[in-house]
Design a protein around this motif. Structure first.
Motif, mmCIF file in Angstrom:
data_model
loop_
_atom_site.group_PDB
_atom_site.id
_atom_site.type_symbol
_atom_site.label_atom_id
_atom_site.label_comp_id
_atom_site.label_asym_id
_atom_site.label_seq_id
_atom_site.Cartn_x
_atom_site.Cartn_y
_atom_site.Cartn_z
ATOM 1 N N ALA A 155 57.701 -18.517 -10.251
ATOM 2 C CA ALA A 155 57.596 -17.505 -9.270
ATOM 3 C C ALA A 155 57.355 -18.108 -7.845
ATOM 4 O O ALA A 155 57.731 -17.342 -6.974
ATOM 5 N N ARG A 156 56.916 -19.317 -7.993
ATOM 6 C CA ARG A 156 57.008 -19.920 -6.677
ATOM 7 C C ARG A 156 58.195 -20.138 -5.963
ATOM 8 O O ARG A 156 58.558 -19.775 -4.745
ATOM 9 N N VAL A 157 59.258 -20.704 -6.794
ATOM 10 C CA VAL A 157 60.775 -20.963 -6.324
ATOM 11 C C VAL A 157 61.154 -19.622 -6.060
ATOM 12 O O VAL A 157 61.928 -19.348 -4.961
ATOM 13 N N ASN A 158 60.854 -18.563 -6.813
ATOM 14 C CA ASN A 158 61.821 -17.307 -6.692
ATOM 15 C C ASN A 158 61.222 -16.742 -4.942
ATOM 16 O O ASN A 158 61.799 -16.100 -4.460
ATOM 17 N N TYR A 159 59.709 -16.801 -4.927
ATOM 18 C CA TYR A 159 59.203 -16.562 -3.836
ATOM 19 C C TYR A 159 59.889 -17.136 -2.429
ATOM 20 O O TYR A 159 60.498 -16.504 -1.443
ATOM 21 N N PHE A 160 59.975 -18.400 -2.622
ATOM 22 C CA PHE A 160 60.262 -19.235 -1.344
ATOM 23 C C PHE A 160 62.033 -19.232 -1.326
ATOM 24 O O PHE A 160 62.545 -18.927 -0.044
ATOM 25 N N HIS A 161 62.470 -18.960 -2.506
ATOM 26 C CA HIS A 161 64.095 -18.612 -2.228
ATOM 27 C C HIS A 161 64.475 -17.009 -1.523
ATOM 28 O O HIS A 161 65.188 -17.011 -0.706
ATOM 29 N N GLY A 162 63.385 -16.458 -2.021
ATOM 30 C CA GLY A 162 63.631 -15.030 -1.483
ATOM 31 C C GLY A 162 63.521 -14.970 0.207
ATOM 32 O O GLY A 162 64.305 -14.389 0.749
ATOM 33 N N ILE A 163 62.345 -15.721 0.411
ATOM 34 C CA ILE A 163 62.089 -15.676 1.900
ATOM 35 C C ILE A 163 63.102 -16.347 2.765
ATOM 36 O O ILE A 163 63.621 -15.709 3.767
ATOM 37 N N ARG A 164 63.473 -17.616 2.073
ATOM 38 C CA ARG A 164 64.525 -18.165 2.837
ATOM 39 C C ARG A 164 66.127 -17.250 3.087
ATOM 40 O O ARG A 164 66.545 -17.207 4.229
ATOM 41 N N ARG A 165 66.178 -16.469 1.880
ATOM 42 C CA ARG A 165 67.384 -15.731 1.947
ATOM 43 C C ARG A 165 67.186 -14.740 2.975
ATOM 44 O O ARG A 165 68.334 -14.316 3.660
#
Ligand SMILES: [Zn+2]
Lengths: 171, 155
Positions: A155-165
């Motif tokens: 969930a953390r990885v998905n969040y930060f990837h989403g924010i970066r994208r």
């Protein structure tokens, strides 16, 4: 507590649970289905299921996270059903429906905030859901993991990837 | 700017932007942002998202309440006393679905792959409320409201 009252069949307690959690449930359903009408149906069915299962719900667990999980499952089940039943289903469940304007283009003319929100909807499901649940609903990564069916770390990885994208898309 | 510090700050940013963060952490974020363009940019993005929340249909809560009540009265679904295993199955998305012809489509394992039954319950409600009004109330405050409402109903 409130759950106890609801479990014993108290209508007012059930109403309060709906009013307290329907907005979060709707955002989850909308994020997955991307359609307002479908999302509203999903929320109704999710509450019926949740309340139908309240007898076995443990009072010390988070009703909110549990509700989000049921809603996310209901939304996905609905998409699967539509996939089987509807000829146009591929449009419905694809990343962006073919007959809709490209959100990236559509957003250029809009306000930056609206643009950010529109671009969020173009991200993969788990990324947009993680970003929305973290920001809109204040869920912890552990709670998000439960709601989207993955680990806290995922969930953390998905969040930060989403924010970066999203930051890349906004540039 | 150290990566560790940015990592910590970035974890705080959503709650900071939404006003959900404790005083100590607010201080840490406020001390960090002026000197870190990366975290500032991320904070601005989060603020933008918060400025344009998805609009929840106004009448949704009413329609859900109505549907829930109808469903309860009609008894078309089992109401209380469903087994804990069934509850876990619903929460984990393990279900057997049928299509229109009534053919069993089989179990849907999607959600069960990473969470087990125990995990589904390990959670606290925290202080992280969503929308204002009822969302922001503690269970205690809600119960008080409940009492008031039932008194009004009885009067
Ligand atoms: Zn930083």
């Amino acid at each position: 507590m409130l759950i106890e009252r609801a479990r014993s069949g108290d209508d007012t307690a059930l109403d309060l649970l709906v009013r307290r959690h329907h907005a979060s449930a709707y955002r989850v359903a909308l994020s997955i289905t991307r359609r307002d009408d479908v999302a509203q149906d999903v929320v109704q069915d999710a509450f019926i299921k949740a309340f139908g299962a309240l007898g076995g719900f443990r009072g010390d667990a988070s009703f909110r996270t549990w509700m989000m999980t049921i809603t996310a499952n209901e939304a996905r089940a609905t998409l699967r059903k539509r996939g089987r039943w509807s000829e146009s289903a591929i449009d419905d469940v694809g990343p962006i429906a073919a007959d809709e304007p490209d959100p990236a283009e559509q957003a250029v003319s809009g306000h930056e905030s609206a643009r950010a929100r529109t671009l969020l909807e173009t991200l993969p499901e788990k990324q947009r859901l993680s970003v929305s649940l973290r920001i809109d609903d204040g869920l912890s990564f552990r709670e998000i993991g439960e709601a989207i069916g993955s680990s806290e770390g995922a969930a953390r990885v998905n969040y930060f990837h989403g924010i970066r994208r999203l930051r890349e898309l906004m540039e | 700017m150290s990566q560790t510090e940015c990592g910590t700050i970035r974890e705080y940013l959503p709650d900071f932007a939404a006003g959900r963060l404790g005083t100590d952490q607010v201080g840490a974020v406020e001390a960090h942002l002026p000197s870190c363009a990366e975290c500032r940019a991320e904070f601005e993005l989060i603020q933008m998202l918060l400025d344009a929340p998805p609009v929840v249909p106004e009448r949704l809560a009413d329609s859900v309440v109505s549907v829930v009540r109808t469903s309860r009265r009609s008894g078309r679904r089992p109401w209380w006393g469903i087994s804990a295993a069934a509850v876990a199955a619903i929460a984990l998305g393990i279900g057997v679905s049928t299509d229109r012809a009534g053919n069993v489509a089989g179990p849907v394992p999607e959600f069960a792959s990473e969470a087990d039954e125990g995990e589904a319950w390990l959670s606290d409600d925290g202080l992280l409320a969503g929308a204002p009004s009822i969302d922001g109330l503690s269970d205690e405050a809600l119960l008080e409201l409940l009492e008031e409402l039932s008194e009004e109903g009885a009067a």
